[in-house]
Design a protein around this motif. Structure first.
Motif, PDB file in Angstrom:
ATOM      1  N   MET A   1      -5.510 -69.618  46.507  1.00 58.81           N
ATOM      2  CA  MET A   1      -6.248 -68.981  45.534  1.00 58.81           C
ATOM      3  C   MET A   1      -7.115 -68.083  45.486  1.00 58.81           C
ATOM      4  N   GLY A   2      -6.667 -67.813  43.979  1.00 56.42           N
ATOM      5  CA  GLY A   2      -7.681 -66.034  44.034  1.00 56.42           C
ATOM      6  C   GLY A   2      -9.032 -66.771  43.720  1.00 56.42           C
ATOM      7  N   ARG A   3     -10.363 -65.713  43.979  1.00 55.70           N
ATOM      8  CA  ARG A   3     -10.900 -66.296  43.756  1.00 55.70           C
ATOM      9  C   ARG A   3     -12.215 -65.311  42.419  1.00 55.70           C
ATOM     10  N   ALA A   4     -12.484 -66.202  40.812  1.00 51.22           N
ATOM     11  CA  ALA A   4     -12.678 -65.099  40.355  1.00 51.22           C
ATOM     12  C   ALA A   4     -14.400 -65.959  39.705  1.00 51.22           C
ATOM     13  N   ALA A   5     -15.387 -65.390  39.611  1.00 47.40           N
ATOM     14  CA  ALA A   5     -15.908 -65.813  38.887  1.00 47.40           C
ATOM     15  C   ALA A   5     -15.714 -66.395  37.577  1.00 47.40           C
ATOM     16  N   GLY A   6     -15.973 -67.793  37.099  1.00 48.68           N
ATOM     17  CA  GLY A   6     -15.849 -67.600  35.769  1.00 48.68           C
ATOM     18  C   GLY A   6     -14.683 -68.307  35.521  1.00 48.68           C
ATOM     19  N   ARG A   7     -13.889 -68.605  36.535  1.00 46.68           N
ATOM     20  CA  ARG A   7     -12.730 -69.013  36.766  1.00 46.68           C
ATOM     21  C   ARG A   7     -12.831 -70.813  36.850  1.00 46.68           C
ATOM     22  N   ALA A   8     -12.386 -71.684  36.454  1.00 47.55           N
ATOM     23  CA  ALA A   8     -11.971 -73.015  36.858  1.00 47.55           C
ATOM     24  C   ALA A   8     -10.697 -72.994  37.434  1.00 47.55           C
ATOM     25  N   VAL A   9     -11.076 -73.918  38.247  1.00 44.00           N
ATOM     26  CA  VAL A   9      -9.880 -75.032  39.324  1.00 44.00           C
ATOM     27  C   VAL A   9      -9.933 -76.121  39.350  1.00 44.00           C
ATOM     28  N   THR A  10      -9.154 -77.577  39.364  1.00 44.63           N
ATOM     29  CA  THR A  10      -8.876 -78.614  39.393  1.00 44.63           C
ATOM     30  C   THR A  10      -7.606 -79.048  40.129  1.00 44.63           C
ATOM     31  N   LEU A  11      -8.255 -79.745  41.254  1.00 44.19           N
ATOM     32  CA  LEU A  11      -7.554 -80.284  42.334  1.00 44.19           C
ATOM     33  C   LEU A  11      -7.836 -81.170  42.737  1.00 44.19           C
ATOM     34  N   PRO A  12      -6.663 -82.220  43.347  1.00 43.30           N
ATOM     35  CA  PRO A  12      -7.154 -83.416  43.437  1.00 43.30           C
ATOM     36  C   PRO A  12      -8.277 -83.152  45.035  1.00 43.30           C
ATOM     37  N   VAL A  13      -9.890 -83.838  44.944  1.00 45.11           N
ATOM     38  CA  VAL A  13     -10.145 -83.904  45.863  1.00 45.11           C
ATOM     39  C   VAL A  13     -10.444 -83.689  47.222  1.00 45.11           C
ATOM     40  N   ARG A  14      -9.133 -84.594  47.930  1.00 42.14           N
ATOM     41  CA  ARG A  14      -8.541 -84.620  49.303  1.00 42.14           C
ATOM     42  C   ARG A  14      -7.768 -82.545  49.412  1.00 42.14           C
ATOM     43  N   ASP A  15      -7.308 -82.481  48.180  1.00 42.22           N
ATOM     44  CA  ASP A  15      -7.100 -80.598  48.151  1.00 42.22           C
ATOM     45  C   ASP A  15      -8.107 -79.972  48.069  1.00 42.22           C
ATOM     46  N   GLY A  16      -9.110 -79.999  47.987  1.00 39.35           N
ATOM     47  CA  GLY A  16      -9.842 -79.214  47.593  1.00 39.35           C
ATOM     48  C   GLY A  16     -10.779 -78.968  48.959  1.00 39.35           C
ATOM     49  N   LEU A  17     -10.889 -80.156  49.933  1.00 39.84           N
ATOM     50  CA  LEU A  17     -11.571 -80.067  51.188  1.00 39.84           C
ATOM     51  C   LEU A  17     -10.312 -79.214  51.690  1.00 39.84           C
ATOM     52  N   ALA A  18      -9.613 -79.722  52.011  1.00 38.53           N
ATOM     53  CA  ALA A  18      -8.015 -78.693  52.585  1.00 38.53           C
ATOM     54  C   ALA A  18      -8.461 -77.838  52.736  1.00 38.53           C
ATOM     55  N   ALA A  19      -9.047 -77.160  51.623  1.00 39.79           N
ATOM     56  CA  ALA A  19      -9.299 -75.731  51.112  1.00 39.79           C
ATOM     57  C   ALA A  19     -10.595 -74.657  51.452  1.00 39.79           C
ATOM     58  N   LEU A  20     -11.052 -75.508  51.735  1.00 37.08           N
ATOM     59  CA  LEU A  20     -12.247 -75.174  52.262  1.00 37.08           C
ATOM     60  C   LEU A  20     -12.168 -74.591  53.508  1.00 37.08           C
ATOM     61  N   PRO A  21     -12.898 -73.117  54.234  1.00 36.96           N
ATOM     62  CA  PRO A  21     -12.625 -72.885  55.390  1.00 36.96           C
ATOM     63  C   PRO A  21     -13.511 -73.545  56.390  1.00 36.96           C
ATOM     64  N   VAL A  22     -13.324 -73.650  57.655  1.00 36.49           N
ATOM     65  CA  VAL A  22     -14.051 -74.075  58.085  1.00 36.49           C
ATOM     66  C   VAL A  22     -14.612 -73.483  59.977  1.00 36.49           C
ATOM     67  N   ARG A  23     -15.561 -73.664  59.776  1.00 33.00           N
ATOM     68  CA  ARG A  23     -15.980 -72.060  60.123  1.00 33.00           C
ATOM     69  C   ARG A  23     -17.707 -72.635  61.228  1.00 33.00           C
ATOM     70  N   ASP A  24     -17.392 -72.313  62.400  1.00 35.71           N
ATOM     71  CA  ASP A  24     -18.898 -72.341  62.746  1.00 35.71           C
ATOM     72  C   ASP A  24     -20.213 -72.607  61.589  1.00 35.71           C
ATOM     73  N   GLU A  25     -21.368 -72.712  62.220  1.00 38.28           N
ATOM     74  CA  GLU A  25     -22.378 -72.822  61.078  1.00 38.28           C
ATOM     75  C   GLU A  25     -23.591 -72.015  62.173  1.00 38.28           C
ATOM     76  N   ASP A  26     -24.734 -71.006  61.497  1.00 34.33           N
ATOM     77  CA  ASP A  26     -25.037 -70.240  62.103  1.00 34.33           C
ATOM     78  C   ASP A  26     -26.711 -69.983  60.803  1.00 34.33           C
ATOM     79  N   ARG A  27     -27.941 -70.538  61.743  1.00 39.08           N
ATOM     80  CA  ARG A  27     -28.712 -70.801  60.715  1.00 39.08           C
ATOM     81  C   ARG A  27     -30.200 -69.267  61.017  1.00 39.08           C
ATOM     82  N   THR A  28     -29.389 -68.475  61.816  1.00 37.49           N
ATOM     83  CA  THR A  28     -29.664 -67.497  61.728  1.00 37.49           C
ATOM     84  C   THR A  28     -30.651 -67.112  61.227  1.00 37.49           C
ATOM     85  N   GLY A  29     -32.230 -66.156  60.555  1.00 37.11           N
ATOM     86  CA  GLY A  29     -32.641 -65.591  59.650  1.00 37.11           C
ATOM     87  C   GLY A  29     -32.878 -66.703  58.504  1.00 37.11           C
TER      88      GLY A  29
END
Length: 200
Positions: free
Chosen positions: A1-29
């Motif tokens: 899914m290409g990202r561009a500011a102003g574009r709207a995406v519509t999808l089921p929420v579970r698909d939205g969750l699955a599309a989010l990248p999973v990464r370790d978090e870092d609060r440094t700074g």
């Protein structure tokens, strides 16, 4: 899914969750001051906090000089309570500033972080909630759904659905604990469609 500011995406929420990248978090700074907030972006004399209060009021407040608000009535969905007068309310960043930093905003420009902190472009991003009850925004602080969910159980499906939408809007990642918590709550919720106007 290409990202561009102003574009709207519509999808089921579970698909939205699955599309989010999973990464370790870092609060440094992280410093809260790196997100300039409560600005008056449209120069109408009312800052972001006042704009949210006026938009979300159940009974509109009186607006005085310098956008000083008085009276009015609000519903705080986190604890399923009504509040009279704006002083008992916080404006919550649904996805807290520190959580946004951990999830990708550390790499943003100051302008992008200011836009995030004052996001009036999606009604899910900022929400008027109780500042004073035990179930308040201040008990949430900068936690994600792995460690904090609204005490009002009837609001939890909406909360996690909006969380996924807000992270999608800003292209933020999630960590594995957050993913597990969101999946667990959403498994008990309707797989509702989310329509998200991308901010970046």
């Amino acid at each position: 899914m290409g990202r561009a500011a102003g574009r709207a995406v519509t999808l089921p929420v579970r698909d939205g969750l699955a599309a989010l990248p999973v990464r370790d978090e870092d609060r440094t700074g992280y410093e809260r001051t790196k997100f300039k907030h409560w600005v008056d972006a449209d120069k109408d004399g009312c800052n972001t906090r006042a704009e949210v209060l006026m938009t979300e009021a159940v009974i509109a407040p009186e607006q005085g000089a310098s956008c000083r608000l008085s009276g009015g009535r609000w519903y705080s969905p986190y604890d399923d309570r009504y509040f009279t007068g704006p002083s008992g309310l916080d404006i919550d960043h649904l996805v807290p500033l520190a959580e946004a930093w951990d999830s990708g905003a550390s790499a943003w420009s100051p302008t992008e972080r200011e836009a995030y902190a004052n996001d009036l472009g999606d009604g899910r991003a900022l929400i008027a909630v109780s500042a004073v009850s035990a179930a308040s925004n201040r008990s949430k602080a900068d936690q994600d759904p792995a460690t904090w969910l609204p005490p009002a159980a009837g609001y939890r499906c909406q909360y996690v659905t909006d969380w996924v939408a807000d992270k999608t809007r800003w292209g933020l990642s999630i960590d594995s604990g957050e993913e597990a918590a969101l999946s667990q709550v959403l498994s008990q919720c309707p797989n509702a469609p989310i329509s998200v106007p991308l901010a970046r």
